[in-house]
Write a protein that holds these residues in place. Structure first.
Motif, mmCIF file in Angstrom:
data_model
loop_
_atom_site.group_PDB
_atom_site.id
_atom_site.type_symbol
_atom_site.label_atom_id
_atom_site.label_comp_id
_atom_site.label_asym_id
_atom_site.label_seq_id
_atom_site.Cartn_x
_atom_site.Cartn_y
_atom_site.Cartn_z
ATOM 1 N N SER A 2 0.805 -1.218 0.000
ATOM 2 C CA SER A 2 0.000 0.000 0.000
ATOM 3 C C SER A 2 0.841 1.272 0.000
ATOM 4 O O SER A 2 0.378 2.325 -0.429
ATOM 5 N N VAL A 3 2.089 1.179 0.491
ATOM 6 C CA VAL A 3 2.985 2.336 0.530
ATOM 7 C C VAL A 3 4.373 1.883 0.098
ATOM 8 O O VAL A 3 4.904 0.892 0.617
ATOM 9 N N ALA A 4 4.959 2.596 -0.860
ATOM 10 C CA ALA A 4 6.342 2.365 -1.266
ATOM 11 C C ALA A 4 7.154 3.603 -0.910
ATOM 12 O O ALA A 4 6.595 4.661 -0.589
ATOM 13 N N THR A 5 8.473 3.493 -0.954
ATOM 14 C CA THR A 5 9.314 4.607 -0.516
ATOM 15 C C THR A 5 10.518 4.795 -1.435
ATOM 16 O O THR A 5 10.878 3.908 -2.214
ATOM 17 N N LEU A 6 11.137 5.964 -1.303
ATOM 18 C CA LEU A 6 12.408 6.245 -1.966
ATOM 19 C C LEU A 6 13.267 7.050 -1.002
ATOM 20 O O LEU A 6 12.808 8.055 -0.448
ATOM 21 N N ALA A 7 14.495 6.627 -0.764
ATOM 22 C CA ALA A 7 15.472 7.377 0.029
ATOM 23 C C ALA A 7 16.661 7.652 -0.871
ATOM 24 O O ALA A 7 17.215 6.729 -1.473
ATOM 25 N N TYR A 8 17.062 8.914 -0.963
ATOM 26 C CA TYR A 8 18.200 9.206 -1.840
ATOM 27 C C TYR A 8 18.884 10.502 -1.428
ATOM 28 O O TYR A 8 18.236 11.441 -0.954
ATOM 29 N N GLU A 9 20.199 10.533 -1.646
ATOM 30 C CA GLU A 9 20.999 11.734 -1.391
ATOM 31 C C GLU A 9 21.259 12.428 -2.729
ATOM 32 O O GLU A 9 21.984 11.901 -3.566
ATOM 33 N N GLY A 107 11.032 0.300 3.882
ATOM 34 C CA GLY A 107 11.044 0.195 2.420
ATOM 35 C C GLY A 107 9.666 0.119 1.802
ATOM 36 O O GLY A 107 9.452 0.579 0.684
ATOM 37 N N GLN A 108 8.706 -0.468 2.504
ATOM 38 C CA GLN A 108 7.336 -0.575 2.022
ATOM 39 C C GLN A 108 6.431 -0.946 3.195
ATOM 40 O O GLN A 108 6.908 -1.439 4.220
ATOM 41 N N LEU A 109 5.138 -0.697 3.033
ATOM 42 C CA LEU A 109 4.160 -1.091 4.038
ATOM 43 C C LEU A 109 3.159 -2.043 3.387
ATOM 44 O O LEU A 109 2.490 -1.679 2.428
ATOM 45 N N GLU A 116 3.194 -3.211 9.995
ATOM 46 C CA GLU A 116 3.193 -2.287 8.869
ATOM 47 C C GLU A 116 1.790 -1.739 8.601
ATOM 48 O O GLU A 116 1.627 -0.580 8.219
ATOM 49 N N TYR A 117 0.770 -2.567 8.803
ATOM 50 C CA TYR A 117 -0.611 -2.133 8.619
ATOM 51 C C TYR A 117 -0.967 -1.048 9.643
ATOM 52 O O TYR A 117 -1.576 -0.031 9.308
ATOM 53 N N LEU A 122 -1.592 4.863 11.106
ATOM 54 C CA LEU A 122 -1.142 6.007 11.896
ATOM 55 C C LEU A 122 -0.568 7.089 10.985
ATOM 56 O O LEU A 122 -0.794 8.292 11.198
ATOM 57 N N LEU A 123 0.159 6.672 9.954
ATOM 58 C CA LEU A 123 0.716 7.618 8.996
ATOM 59 C C LEU A 123 -0.399 8.411 8.306
ATOM 60 O O LEU A 123 -0.338 9.645 8.217
ATOM 61 N N ILE A 124 -1.436 7.717 7.840
ATOM 62 C CA ILE A 124 -2.544 8.387 7.167
ATOM 63 C C ILE A 124 -3.258 9.341 8.119
ATOM 64 O O ILE A 124 -3.621 10.467 7.758
#
Length: 267
Positions: A2-9, A107-109, A116-117, A122-124
């Motif tokens: 349901s949620v993906a992420t990106l971390a980058y410098e 990395g993902q939920l 993760e659920y 809580l994030l939403i």
């Protein structure tokens, strides 16, 4: 998922070209300053703000300096009740910041993982509570009004009266006021104050003093700048910077710099 992420410098002055995602997106940086553009609008995003971008909204990103980006991609429809359904700068509270950092660490939920659920819910909830902030600039489309706007954007300290600026492009003050009200919903002077606030945010984050910022964005007296800032953001520049610094000390050692990433796939 349901949620993906990106971390980058990202290095200083890096440009992410115009693109869109099939998912809703929260663009956030734990350090550094981003300038995000979409259509006629420009947002400046310092570390305790994030930009909410609804799915399929075309946008591009400019890194004013080195940026540690932590971005979330939420499945379209997951936040159907979340307002606004347009781009908006959101205040990132300490709790929301930690939720973003933890989500990126995972990395993902996934909905089948109980932790993760719960984290997703809580994030939403925190996103729904986040306060929108007016740190953006929208440009007019009409050619003469755009020429004046671009001049102010290049130099927010421009002190010429509106009549003089209008004379330089061969248009009346009344016409320009009408264009700004019709296209942007605010008068020219209110728009100019918005430009100055946006530039002030960038300068404050970069370490300039309040006095330097006030003069750079066109205020002869720092007290007048402080009052404008307080009326708009509800706090003084000094208090704002103190709050910002208290949130900006996360170590990024756990995220290794990699070759510049491709744009993430839509969820």
């Amino acid at each position: 998922m349901s949620v993906a992420t990106l971390a980058y410098e990202y290095p200083s002055r890096f440009q992410v070209p115009e693109h869109a995602h099939g998912s809703d997106q929260l663009i956030y940086a734990i350090s550094g300053l981003m300038e995000v553009s979409s259509g006629q609008s420009i947002w400046v995003i310092p570390p305790h703000f994030a930009l909410w971008i609804p799915a399929r909204t075309r946008h591009r990103i400019h890194m004013a300096g080195p940026v540690s980006m932590r971005t979330l991609y939420l499945r379209a429809g997951l936040t159907a009740r979340l307002e606004p359904r347009c781009c908006a700068v959101l205040h990132v509270t300490p709790l929301l910041r930690e939720l973003i950092v933890e989500t990126v660490r995972l990395g993902q939920l996934r909905v089948r993982n109980r932790y993760e659920y719960a984290l997703r819910d809580l994030l939403i909830s925190q996103l729904q509570r986040a306060s929108p902030l007016p740190t953006f600039v929208t440009m007019p489309r009409e050619a003469r009004a755009l020429a004046i706007a671009q001049r102010i954007l290049r130099d927010p300290a421009e002190s010429k009266a509106m009549a003089a600026l209008c004379a330089e492009v061969g248009v009346s003050v009344r016409t320009i006021e009408r264009v700004f009200l019709k296209e942007l919903g605010i008068g020219f002077e209110s728009w100019r104050r918005q430009v100055r606030l946006t530039k002030a945010v960038e300068l404050l984050v970069s370490g300039s003093s309040i006095k330097e910022v006030a003069y750079t964005v066109g205020y002869c007296q720092p007290s007048a700048f402080v009052e404008m800032f307080r009326r708009t953001l509800g706090t003084t520049p000094k208090a704002w910077i103190i709050a910002l610094e208290s949130l900006g000390h996360e170590s990024t050692n756990s995220h290794t710099s990699l070759p510049l990433p491709p744009l993430p796939r839509s969820l």
